[in-house]
Each structure stands twice: as C-alpha cells, then as structure tokens.
Scaffold this motif. Structure first.
Motif, PDB file in Angstrom:
ATOM      1  N   GLY A 138      38.517  44.142  24.184  1.00 18.83           N
ATOM      2  CA  GLY A 138      37.291  44.442  23.449  1.00 18.83           C
ATOM      3  C   GLY A 138      37.479  44.272  21.944  1.00 18.83           C
ATOM      4  N   GLY A 139      36.494  43.708  21.265  1.00 21.05           N
ATOM      5  CA  GLY A 139      36.522  43.531  19.823  1.00 21.05           C
ATOM      6  C   GLY A 139      37.380  42.365  19.357  1.00 21.05           C
ATOM      7  N   SER A 140      37.906  41.585  20.279  1.00 15.56           N
ATOM      8  CA  SER A 140      38.788  40.466  19.906  1.00 15.56           C
ATOM      9  C   SER A 140      37.993  39.179  19.714  1.00 15.56           C
ATOM     10  CB  SER A 140      39.833  40.246  21.003  1.00 15.56           C
ATOM     11  OG  SER A 140      39.189  39.801  22.188  1.00 15.56           O
ATOM     12  N   ILE A 141      38.683  38.159  19.286  1.00 13.05           N
ATOM     13  CA  ILE A 141      38.058  36.838  19.141  1.00 13.05           C
ATOM     14  C   ILE A 141      37.541  36.371  20.492  1.00 13.05           C
ATOM     15  CG2 ILE A 141      38.519  34.407  18.594  1.00 13.05           C
ATOM     16  CD1 ILE A 141      40.618  35.419  16.563  1.00 13.05           C
ATOM     17  N   ALA A 165      36.570  38.165  22.988  1.00 16.82           N
ATOM     18  CA  ALA A 165      35.375  38.934  23.348  1.00 16.82           C
ATOM     19  C   ALA A 165      34.153  38.376  22.619  1.00 16.82           C
ATOM     20  CB  ALA A 165      35.574  40.406  23.005  1.00 16.82           C
ATOM     21  N   GLY A 166      34.310  38.024  21.358  1.00 24.34           N
ATOM     22  CA  GLY A 166      33.216  37.428  20.601  1.00 24.34           C
ATOM     23  C   GLY A 166      32.783  36.097  21.175  1.00 24.34           C
ATOM     24  N   VAL A 167      33.752  35.286  21.564  1.00 29.63           N
ATOM     25  CA  VAL A 167      33.427  33.980  22.152  1.00 29.63           C
ATOM     26  C   VAL A 167      32.722  34.175  23.489  1.00 29.63           C
ATOM     27  CG1 VAL A 167      34.433  31.875  23.140  1.00 29.63           C
ATOM     28  CG2 VAL A 167      35.274  32.743  20.962  1.00 29.63           C
ATOM     29  N   GLN A 168      33.237  35.109  24.299  1.00 31.34           N
ATOM     30  CA  GLN A 168      32.638  35.343  25.610  1.00 31.34           C
ATOM     31  C   GLN A 168      31.193  35.833  25.469  1.00 31.34           C
ATOM     32  OE1 GLN A 168      34.533  38.272  28.142  1.00 31.34           O
ATOM     33  NE2 GLN A 168      33.711  37.279  29.981  1.00 31.34           N
ATOM     34  N   SER A 169      30.947  36.683  24.501  1.00 27.18           N
ATOM     35  CA  SER A 169      29.573  37.168  24.319  1.00 27.18           C
ATOM     36  C   SER A 169      28.657  36.038  23.868  1.00 27.18           C
ATOM     37  CB  SER A 169      29.532  38.326  23.326  1.00 27.18           C
ATOM     38  OG  SER A 169      29.824  37.871  22.014  1.00 27.18           O
ATOM     39  N   GLY A 170      29.206  35.068  23.170  1.00 29.75           N
ATOM     40  CA  GLY A 170      28.412  33.934  22.710  1.00 29.75           C
ATOM     41  C   GLY A 170      28.131  32.921  23.794  1.00 29.75           C
ATOM     42  N   ILE A 171      29.064  32.734  24.722  1.00 30.19           N
ATOM     43  CA  ILE A 171      28.858  31.713  25.760  1.00 30.19           C
ATOM     44  C   ILE A 171      28.167  32.268  26.997  1.00 30.19           C
ATOM     45  CG2 ILE A 171      30.772  30.253  25.025  1.00 30.19           C
ATOM     46  CD1 ILE A 171      32.448  31.344  27.302  1.00 30.19           C
ATOM     47  N   GLY A 172      28.131  33.572  27.130  1.00 28.60           N
ATOM     48  CA  GLY A 172      27.459  34.174  28.293  1.00 28.60           C
ATOM     49  C   GLY A 172      28.314  34.065  29.531  1.00 28.60           C
ATOM     50  N   ASN A 173      27.727  33.509  30.590  1.00 30.68           N
ATOM     51  CA  ASN A 173      28.461  33.377  31.855  1.00 30.68           C
ATOM     52  C   ASN A 173      29.591  32.354  31.701  1.00 30.68           C
ATOM     53  OD1 ASN A 173      26.820  35.218  33.172  1.00 30.68           O
ATOM     54  ND2 ASN A 173      25.371  33.626  33.837  1.00 30.68           N
ATOM     55  N   VAL A 174      30.781  32.773  32.091  1.00 26.53           N
ATOM     56  CA  VAL A 174      31.949  31.907  31.995  1.00 26.53           C
ATOM     57  C   VAL A 174      32.007  31.006  33.224  1.00 26.53           C
ATOM     58  CG1 VAL A 174      34.467  31.859  31.882  1.00 26.53           C
ATOM     59  CG2 VAL A 174      33.206  33.592  30.615  1.00 26.53           C
ATOM     60  N   VAL A 175      32.155  29.717  32.993  1.00 24.22           N
ATOM     61  CA  VAL A 175      32.220  28.743  34.077  1.00 24.22           C
ATOM     62  C   VAL A 175      33.633  28.739  34.652  1.00 24.22           C
ATOM     63  CG1 VAL A 175      31.979  26.284  34.642  1.00 24.22           C
ATOM     64  CG2 VAL A 175      30.473  27.326  32.947  1.00 24.22           C
ATOM     65  N   ALA A 176      33.735  28.847  35.954  1.00 20.87           N
ATOM     66  CA  ALA A 176      35.042  28.811  36.609  1.00 20.87           C
ATOM     67  C   ALA A 176      35.700  27.456  36.356  1.00 20.87           C
ATOM     68  CB  ALA A 176      34.879  29.039  38.110  1.00 20.87           C
ATOM     69  N   GLY A 177      36.970  27.493  35.991  1.00 25.33           N
ATOM     70  CA  GLY A 177      37.707  26.257  35.736  1.00 25.33           C
ATOM     71  C   GLY A 177      37.500  25.715  34.333  1.00 25.33           C
ATOM     72  N   GLY A 178      36.633  26.333  33.551  1.00 24.59           N
ATOM     73  CA  GLY A 178      36.403  25.902  32.175  1.00 24.59           C
ATOM     74  C   GLY A 178      37.547  26.345  31.271  1.00 24.59           C
ATOM     75  N   LEU A 179      37.470  25.960  30.021  1.00 22.57           N
ATOM     76  CA  LEU A 179      38.526  26.273  29.067  1.00 22.57           C
ATOM     77  C   LEU A 179      38.715  27.779  28.924  1.00 22.57           C
ATOM     78  CD1 LEU A 179      40.618  25.440  26.926  1.00 22.57           C
ATOM     79  CD2 LEU A 179      38.747  25.389  25.265  1.00 22.57           C
ATOM     80  N   PHE A 180      37.627  28.519  28.755  1.00 20.50           N
ATOM     81  CA  PHE A 180      37.729  29.957  28.568  1.00 20.50           C
ATOM     82  C   PHE A 180      38.352  30.614  29.798  1.00 20.50           C
ATOM     83  CE2 PHE A 180      36.358  34.350  28.316  1.00 20.50           C
ATOM     84  CZ  PHE A 180      36.480  34.628  26.964  1.00 20.50           C
ATOM     85  N   ALA A 181      37.896  30.227  30.983  1.00 21.26           N
ATOM     86  CA  ALA A 181      38.422  30.792  32.232  1.00 21.26           C
ATOM     87  C   ALA A 181      39.897  30.431  32.401  1.00 21.26           C
ATOM     88  CB  ALA A 181      37.611  30.297  33.418  1.00 21.26           C
ATOM     89  N   THR A 182      40.278  29.214  32.015  1.00 23.75           N
ATOM     90  CA  THR A 182      41.673  28.780  32.133  1.00 23.75           C
ATOM     91  C   THR A 182      42.565  29.591  31.199  1.00 23.75           C
ATOM     92  OG1 THR A 182      40.968  26.556  32.737  1.00 23.75           O
ATOM     93  CG2 THR A 182      43.222  26.798  31.942  1.00 23.75           C
ATOM     94  N   LEU A 183      42.101  29.845  29.964  1.00 23.65           N
ATOM     95  CA  LEU A 183      42.884  30.655  29.037  1.00 23.65           C
ATOM     96  C   LEU A 183      43.036  32.087  29.542  1.00 23.65           C
ATOM     97  CD1 LEU A 183      41.458  29.375  25.624  1.00 23.65           C
ATOM     98  CD2 LEU A 183      43.678  28.836  26.648  1.00 23.65           C
ATOM     99  N   GLN A 184      41.960  32.654  30.101  1.00 24.89           N
ATOM    100  CA  GLN A 184      42.057  34.009  30.636  1.00 24.89           C
ATOM    101  C   GLN A 184      42.980  34.040  31.844  1.00 24.89           C
ATOM    102  OE1 GLN A 184      41.105  36.962  29.386  1.00 24.89           O
ATOM    103  NE2 GLN A 184      42.350  37.725  31.072  1.00 24.89           N
ATOM    104  N   SER A 185      42.905  33.031  32.676  1.00 26.86           N
ATOM    105  CA  SER A 185      43.785  32.950  33.839  1.00 26.86           C
ATOM    106  C   SER A 185      45.247  32.848  33.404  1.00 26.86           C
ATOM    107  CB  SER A 185      43.403  31.730  34.689  1.00 26.86           C
ATOM    108  OG  SER A 185      44.349  31.525  35.700  1.00 26.86           O
ATOM    109  N   ALA A 186      45.501  32.092  32.362  1.00 33.07           N
ATOM    110  CA  ALA A 186      46.869  31.959  31.862  1.00 33.07           C
ATOM    111  C   ALA A 186      47.384  33.297  31.355  1.00 33.07           C
ATOM    112  CB  ALA A 186      46.925  30.921  30.745  1.00 33.07           C
ATOM    113  N   ALA A 187      46.556  34.048  30.675  1.00 32.27           N
ATOM    114  CA  ALA A 187      46.973  35.356  30.169  1.00 32.27           C
ATOM    115  C   ALA A 187      47.271  36.318  31.306  1.00 32.27           C
ATOM    116  CB  ALA A 187      45.888  35.935  29.256  1.00 32.27           C
ATOM    117  N   MET A 188      46.626  36.107  32.435  1.00 32.89           N
ATOM    118  CA  MET A 188      46.828  36.976  33.602  1.00 32.89           C
ATOM    119  C   MET A 188      47.836  36.369  34.573  1.00 32.89           C
ATOM    120  SD  MET A 188      42.841  38.073  34.133  1.00 32.89           S
ATOM    121  CE  MET A 188      43.090  39.539  35.130  1.00 32.89           C
ATOM    122  N   ALA A 189      48.586  35.357  34.129  1.00 31.05           N
ATOM    123  CA  ALA A 189      49.611  34.669  34.929  1.00 31.05           C
ATOM    124  C   ALA A 189      49.023  34.009  36.164  1.00 31.05           C
ATOM    125  CB  ALA A 189      50.749  35.617  35.300  1.00 31.05           C
ATOM    126  N   GLY A 190      47.825  33.492  36.050  1.00 27.52           N
ATOM    127  CA  GLY A 190      47.162  32.817  37.165  1.00 27.52           C
ATOM    128  C   GLY A 190      47.301  31.306  37.071  1.00 27.52           C
TER     129      GLY A 190
END
Length: 189
Positions: free
Chosen positions: A52-55, A57-82
């Motif tokens: 919360g309150g991070s860069i 989080a700001g990007v996610q609030s701006g893009i709305g629904n995150v597309v599976a397999g997209g850049l944002f989802a891939t970065l989050q998956s990497a952070a979660m060792a996915g």
C-alpha cells in the motif's frame, strides 16, 4: 596465471568505475534474484502482494483491472516467486551482461569536456589520444574554447616546443592567425 591476475588487478586499479560495473553485472548474471528482488520491493511488489502507498499501488490504481500475463502481473508474480520470476531474472541477466560488455568495450578516450583547459589542449598536443589523432584532427569549435587557449598560453606557453608549434602551424593555417591574436591580446594584460 600470475601475469593474468596482475594484469587484471592493474586494470581494476586504473578503471575502478568500469570494474564496479563489471562486478555488478557479474552478480546480475550469476544471481539475478539478488538484483530483481530488492528492485521489485522498492517499487512496491511484495511477496504478499502490492504494498500500500507504493509506486506499484499507484500504478495499479491507475490501470484498474490487471491483465493476466501482462507486465504488471508478471512483475507481481516475480515478487511472489511465481511464473514471472524467470522472465524478470532473464531481463536482469541480459542487462547485467550488457553492462559488462559496455564497461569492457568503453573507449579509453577521455571526455574532453571534463578536462580542465590545460589538460584539454595538452591531451592533443602530447598525442595522448589513443585514436592516433593529431593537432590537425583537433576540433577547436567542438572541444576547446578560445578562452582555453588563452588560459593555456598564460599558464604554460614555455611548455610548447618549437616542433609542436611548427606542427600546429602546418596543420591549421587559421590557427596561426588565432595564435597571433592571442599573443597580441596577452601583451595588453
């Protein structure tokens, strides 16, 4: 083997910045998670989700629904060792390798803009440039100001040998006129 080590140590001492880039690039290639993990955390991609309150989080609030397999989802998956970890680690490894190659292949020619006026002119007069350039190759408009020549003339005119002066006059007839003007202006001070 000792000669190779001595040569490497000598290069490291002469090029500490380039050596640091090579070391960092080596870490990125050998252990990309050591680079990617902290970078993702700083951006706000955490092991338990977006911080919360991070860069992120700001990007996610701006893009709305995150597309599976997209850049944002891939970065989050990497952070979660996915699944994204392999892709992000691969990008970090490529970046590290390019950094090493760039540091090793970087030209040894100094940035003339960072040299003081005396060093700038002496660099060319002494033939220190490894490209084999000479005074005739020296671009006064691009790398040296008229004020630089005046400063050098005031500081070290005695250091310019007759041979170098002859080479300069042969190489650039216009320089002769400039030197005459400088000499006359120096007489006024």
């Amino acid at each position: 083997m000792a000669e190779l080590a001595a040569g490497a140590w000598s290069w490291i001492q002469e090029n500490p910045g380039r050596a640091a880039v090579c070391a960092a690039g080596g870490v990125a290639v050998a252990a990309p998670a050591l680079v990617a993990g902290p970078a993702l955390a700083v951006a706000g991609f955490g092991a338990n989700g977006i911080v919360g309150g991070s860069i992120a989080a700001g990007v996610q609030s701006g893009i709305g629904n995150v597309v599976a397999g997209g850049l944002f989802a891939t970065l989050q998956s990497a952070a979660m060792a996915g699944y994204g970890a392999a892709a992000v680690n691969g990008v970090v490894q490529v970046g590290g390798a390019l950094g090493v190659v760039g540091a090793v292949l970087k030209s040894d020619t100094p940035d003339l803009r960072k040299l003081n006026p005396l060093e700038r002119i002496q660099y060319v007069l002494n033939g220190d440039n490894k490209d084999g350039g000479s005074w005739s190759d020296f671009d006064l408009k691009g790398t040296c100001l008229k004020s630089d020549i005046v400063k050098v003339a005031k500081q070290s005119w005695d250091d310019v040998t007759l041979d170098k002066l002859v080479d300069m006059t042969k190489a650039t007839p216009q320089l002769v006129e400039r030197l005459k003007g400088i000499k006359e202006s120096l007489g006024k001070y």
